[in-house]
Design a protein around this motif. Structure first.
Motif, PDB file in Angstrom:
ATOM      1  N   ASP A 151      -9.626  10.006  -6.781  1.00  0.00           N
ATOM      2  CA  ASP A 151      -9.545   8.735  -7.291  1.00  0.00           C
ATOM      3  C   ASP A 151      -8.023   8.158  -7.186  1.00  0.00           C
ATOM      4  OD1 ASP A 151     -10.685   6.443  -8.669  1.00  0.00           O
ATOM      5  OD2 ASP A 151     -10.255   7.426 -10.641  1.00  0.00           O
ATOM      6  N   ARG A 152      -7.544   8.522  -6.329  1.00  0.00           N
ATOM      7  CA  ARG A 152      -5.955   8.042  -6.305  1.00  0.00           C
ATOM      8  C   ARG A 152      -5.968   6.526  -6.133  1.00  0.00           C
ATOM      9  NH1 ARG A 152      -3.867  12.953  -4.691  1.00  0.00           N
ATOM     10  NH2 ARG A 152      -4.844  14.126  -6.132  1.00  0.00           N
ATOM     11  N   VAL A 153      -7.244   5.734  -5.433  1.00  0.00           N
ATOM     12  CA  VAL A 153      -7.435   4.424  -5.566  1.00  0.00           C
ATOM     13  C   VAL A 153      -7.553   3.924  -7.001  1.00  0.00           C
ATOM     14  CG1 VAL A 153      -9.861   4.410  -5.199  1.00  0.00           C
ATOM     15  CG2 VAL A 153      -8.314   2.703  -4.515  1.00  0.00           C
ATOM     16  N   GLY A 154      -8.250   4.515  -8.000  1.00  0.00           N
ATOM     17  CA  GLY A 154      -8.398   4.063  -9.418  1.00  0.00           C
ATOM     18  C   GLY A 154      -7.235   4.060  -9.805  1.00  0.00           C
ATOM     19  N   VAL A 155      -6.097   5.322  -9.750  1.00  0.00           N
ATOM     20  CA  VAL A 155      -4.891   5.285 -10.408  1.00  0.00           C
ATOM     21  C   VAL A 155      -4.112   4.191  -9.829  1.00  0.00           C
ATOM     22  CG1 VAL A 155      -2.885   6.657 -10.464  1.00  0.00           C
ATOM     23  CG2 VAL A 155      -4.965   7.664 -10.733  1.00  0.00           C
ATOM     24  N   TYR A 156      -4.179   3.828  -8.408  1.00  0.00           N
ATOM     25  CA  TYR A 156      -3.300   2.702  -8.146  1.00  0.00           C
ATOM     26  C   TYR A 156      -3.724   1.510  -8.659  1.00  0.00           C
ATOM     27  CZ  TYR A 156      -1.999  -0.815  -4.406  1.00  0.00           C
ATOM     28  OH  TYR A 156      -1.416  -1.788  -3.642  1.00  0.00           O
ATOM     29  N   VAL A 157      -5.240   1.256  -8.809  1.00  0.00           N
ATOM     30  CA  VAL A 157      -5.627  -0.072  -9.350  1.00  0.00           C
ATOM     31  C   VAL A 157      -5.164  -0.120 -10.735  1.00  0.00           C
ATOM     32  CG1 VAL A 157      -7.645  -1.151 -10.349  1.00  0.00           C
ATOM     33  CG2 VAL A 157      -7.800  -0.050  -7.833  1.00  0.00           C
ATOM     34  N   GLY A 158      -5.189   0.818 -11.396  1.00  0.00           N
ATOM     35  CA  GLY A 158      -4.738   0.851 -12.780  1.00  0.00           C
ATOM     36  C   GLY A 158      -3.244   0.426 -13.150  1.00  0.00           C
ATOM     37  N   ILE A 159      -2.258   1.241 -12.074  1.00  0.00           N
ATOM     38  CA  ILE A 159      -0.883   0.792 -12.042  1.00  0.00           C
ATOM     39  C   ILE A 159      -0.828  -0.613 -11.782  1.00  0.00           C
ATOM     40  CG2 ILE A 159       1.477   1.446 -10.932  1.00  0.00           C
ATOM     41  CD1 ILE A 159       0.113   4.368 -11.026  1.00  0.00           C
ATOM     42  N   GLU A 160      -1.397  -0.997 -10.611  1.00  0.00           N
ATOM     43  CA  GLU A 160      -0.920  -2.493 -10.157  1.00  0.00           C
ATOM     44  C   GLU A 160      -1.656  -3.544 -11.193  1.00  0.00           C
ATOM     45  OE1 GLU A 160       0.533  -3.671  -7.563  1.00  0.00           O
ATOM     46  OE2 GLU A 160       1.239  -1.594  -7.414  1.00  0.00           O
TER      47      GLU A 160
ATOM     48  N   MET B 242       0.685  -1.321  -0.065  1.00  0.00           N
ATOM     49  CA  MET B 242      -0.035  -0.080   0.001  1.00  0.00           C
ATOM     50  C   MET B 242       0.750   1.392  -0.144  1.00  0.00           C
ATOM     51  SD  MET B 242      -3.199  -0.784  -0.144  1.00  0.00           S
ATOM     52  CE  MET B 242      -4.443  -2.076  -0.008  1.00  0.00           C
ATOM     53  N   GLU B 243       2.092   1.137   0.045  1.00  0.00           N
ATOM     54  CA  GLU B 243       2.997   2.293   0.001  1.00  0.00           C
ATOM     55  C   GLU B 243       2.848   3.115  -1.349  1.00  0.00           C
ATOM     56  OE1 GLU B 243       5.541   5.171   1.403  1.00  0.00           O
ATOM     57  OE2 GLU B 243       4.812   3.277   2.469  1.00  0.00           O
ATOM     58  N   LEU B 244       2.484   2.694  -2.400  1.00  0.00           N
ATOM     59  CA  LEU B 244       2.116   3.528  -3.765  1.00  0.00           C
ATOM     60  C   LEU B 244       0.827   4.187  -3.265  1.00  0.00           C
ATOM     61  CD1 LEU B 244       2.559   4.666  -6.425  1.00  0.00           C
ATOM     62  CD2 LEU B 244       1.603   2.331  -7.354  1.00  0.00           C
ATOM     63  N   LEU B 245      -0.266   3.548  -2.996  1.00  0.00           N
ATOM     64  CA  LEU B 245      -1.366   4.247  -2.635  1.00  0.00           C
ATOM     65  C   LEU B 245      -1.392   5.239  -1.480  1.00  0.00           C
ATOM     66  CD1 LEU B 245      -4.364   4.462  -3.180  1.00  0.00           C
ATOM     67  CD2 LEU B 245      -4.799   2.435  -1.667  1.00  0.00           C
ATOM     68  N   LYS B 246      -0.700   5.130  -0.416  1.00  0.00           N
ATOM     69  CA  LYS B 246      -0.251   6.165   0.275  1.00  0.00           C
ATOM     70  C   LYS B 246       0.423   7.397  -0.132  1.00  0.00           C
ATOM     71  CE  LYS B 246       2.671   6.992   4.213  1.00  0.00           C
ATOM     72  NZ  LYS B 246       2.040   7.795   5.425  1.00  0.00           N
ATOM     73  N   ARG B 247       1.414   7.318  -0.863  1.00  0.00           N
ATOM     74  CA  ARG B 247       1.960   8.421  -1.653  1.00  0.00           C
ATOM     75  C   ARG B 247       1.101   8.907  -2.451  1.00  0.00           C
ATOM     76  NH1 ARG B 247       6.803   6.676  -5.276  1.00  0.00           N
ATOM     77  NH2 ARG B 247       6.822   9.007  -5.409  1.00  0.00           N
ATOM     78  N   LEU B 248       0.093   8.456  -3.387  1.00  0.00           N
ATOM     79  CA  LEU B 248      -0.747   8.972  -4.244  1.00  0.00           C
ATOM     80  C   LEU B 248      -1.858   9.640  -3.504  1.00  0.00           C
ATOM     81  CD1 LEU B 248      -1.403   6.084  -6.631  1.00  0.00           C
ATOM     82  CD2 LEU B 248      -0.483   8.144  -7.267  1.00  0.00           C
ATOM     83  N   SER B 249      -2.181   9.117  -2.141  1.00  0.00           N
ATOM     84  CA  SER B 249      -3.255   9.900  -1.356  1.00  0.00           C
ATOM     85  C   SER B 249      -2.691  11.197  -0.798  1.00  0.00           C
ATOM     86  CB  SER B 249      -3.695   8.827  -0.245  1.00  0.00           C
ATOM     87  OG  SER B 249      -4.710   9.623   0.724  1.00  0.00           O
ATOM     88  N   GLU B 250      -1.740  10.975  -0.419  1.00  0.00           N
ATOM     89  CA  GLU B 250      -0.893  12.277   0.315  1.00  0.00           C
ATOM     90  C   GLU B 250      -0.602  13.351  -0.540  1.00  0.00           C
ATOM     91  OE1 GLU B 250       1.729  10.736   3.188  1.00  0.00           O
ATOM     92  OE2 GLU B 250       0.156   9.700   4.424  1.00  0.00           O
ATOM     93  N   ALA B 251      -0.160  12.987  -1.734  1.00  0.00           N
ATOM     94  CA  ALA B 251       0.176  14.043  -2.431  1.00  0.00           C
ATOM     95  C   ALA B 251      -0.918  14.887  -3.329  1.00  0.00           C
ATOM     96  CB  ALA B 251       0.820  13.352  -3.982  1.00  0.00           C
TER      97      ALA B 251
END
Length: 343
Positions: free
Chosen positions: A171-180, A1-10
């Motif tokens: 929608d950072r969780v959507g970005v995360y889903v797409g990357i993963e 979840m580190e990538l999602l954390k970075r995306l959320s906090e940015a």
């Protein structure tokens, strides 16, 4: 979840998504064949194939503000919203003012209840009534802050039981889903374009421009949806529930999903034992609405991550639903050339 954390906090309000774009570019380095950024700011990552042209879109922007006024005497800031807010959720929040000279922490204030008149107590809270206090004299604020500087809500990402919570999961969780999904993707025939879009929160603008350029046959939007499984909400009003799987959208205010894509996704989910739920969202829309109308039109569908408390700093999604979304999108991209789109 580190990538999602970075995306959320940015930080990335509509039109100022550069910090998110850098994270996405870094995450996709070596995963796709080429990456470009268009004039609007969409990041377009291409994974080449010989099959149907498919766009997967997830928006980078978050609801936020621009500074609209600076009080020269005491330095208080007034805000212009970009995206939809419920003003009730903003009182007593911390924000970050993003200036050319660096970020400033600020506090959203409002006239104290102790000195409100009876008439004032009856009025609904409006964004115009709120202000930001950065704790500096007016002269110094004028030197550091400019009209138009972006302002984002401040919140750290956290794991809460089986959930993850933070700002901008929409929608950072959507970005995360797409990357993963792209990272896990193995064999595929589809010609895949993953687009991290801009300005979705103010009218699906990035998706409209990128879909016109790419002209896809199939479009998949990745976004959050309402999970209203909470006290005071009747079962028929809940939209989706946390922990029950990825949501396959049937319709929202912006698009009606292609029935062939819906059937194909349901079939894939059942074949692979991926938990899913069906979604009808009475209000709101996703990038699918813009992709659907590009050029001659495209077959579209949205995969949603059920999320509680949308458009607040405590948006919350279930880890199992995020994983289900990644699994279903990966399976879809590997086999979407098999989908029957005839109507």
């Amino acid at each position: 979840m580190e990538l999602l954390k970075r995306l959320s906090e940015a930080a990335g309000v509509p039109g100022r998504e550069e910090e998110i774009r850098r994270i996405v570019r870094e995450a996709l380095s070596g995963v796709v064949d080429e990456i470009q950024v268009d004039l609007l700011g969409n990041l377009i990552a291409h994974k080449k194939g010989t099959g149907p042209k498919v766009v997967v879109a997830a928006h980078m922007d978050e609801i936020g503000f621009f500074v609209s006024h600076i009080d020269e005497e005491n330095g208080f800031l007034r805000l212009e919203p970009v995206g939809g807010f419920d003003p009730r959720t903003l009182i007593a929040s911390r924000v970050v003012v993003h200036t050319e000279k660096g970020p400033l922490l600020g506090l959203i204030g409002i006239k104290p209840i102790h000195i409100l008149t009876e008439e004032e107590k009856k009025k609904e809270i409006r964004i115009q009534d709120l202000f930001v206090d950065v704790g500096l004299p007016g002269k110094e604020v004028k030197e550091r802050v400019r009209i138009g500087d972006p302002v984002t809500l401040y919140q750290t990402f956290a794991e809460v039981g089986e959930l993850v919570s933070g700002k901008a999961l929409d929608d950072r969780v959507g970005v995360y889903v797409g990357i993963e999904a792209l990272r896990r993707l193995k064999n595929h025939e589809a010609d895949i374009y993953f687009v991290a879009t801009v300005q979705e929160e103010v009218g699906l603008r990035g998706a409209r421009a990128s879909a016109f350029q790419i002209a896809p046959e199939i479009g998949v939007a990745l976004d959050t949806t309402l999970a209203c499984d909470m006290p005071g909400v009747q079962p028929h009003e809940q939209i989706t529930k946390l922990g029950k799987g990825v949501a396959i959208k049937l319709k929202d205010s912006a698009s009606i999903s292609h029935p062939g894509l819906v059937r194909f996704l349901v079939k894939l989910a059942e074949e692979k034992n991926i938990p899913y739920q069906m979604e009808i969202l009475p209000r709101g829309g996703t990038d699918a609405g813009a992709i659907q109308l590009a050029r001659e039109g495209a077959a579209v569908v949205t995969l949603s991550v059920p999320t509680r408390y949308v458009h607040t700093v405590v948006e919350a999604s279930h880890k199992k639903d995020i994983e289900a979304a990644i699994q279903l999108l990966t399976a879809f991209l590997e086999r979407c050339h098999e989908a029957d789109l005839r109507l």
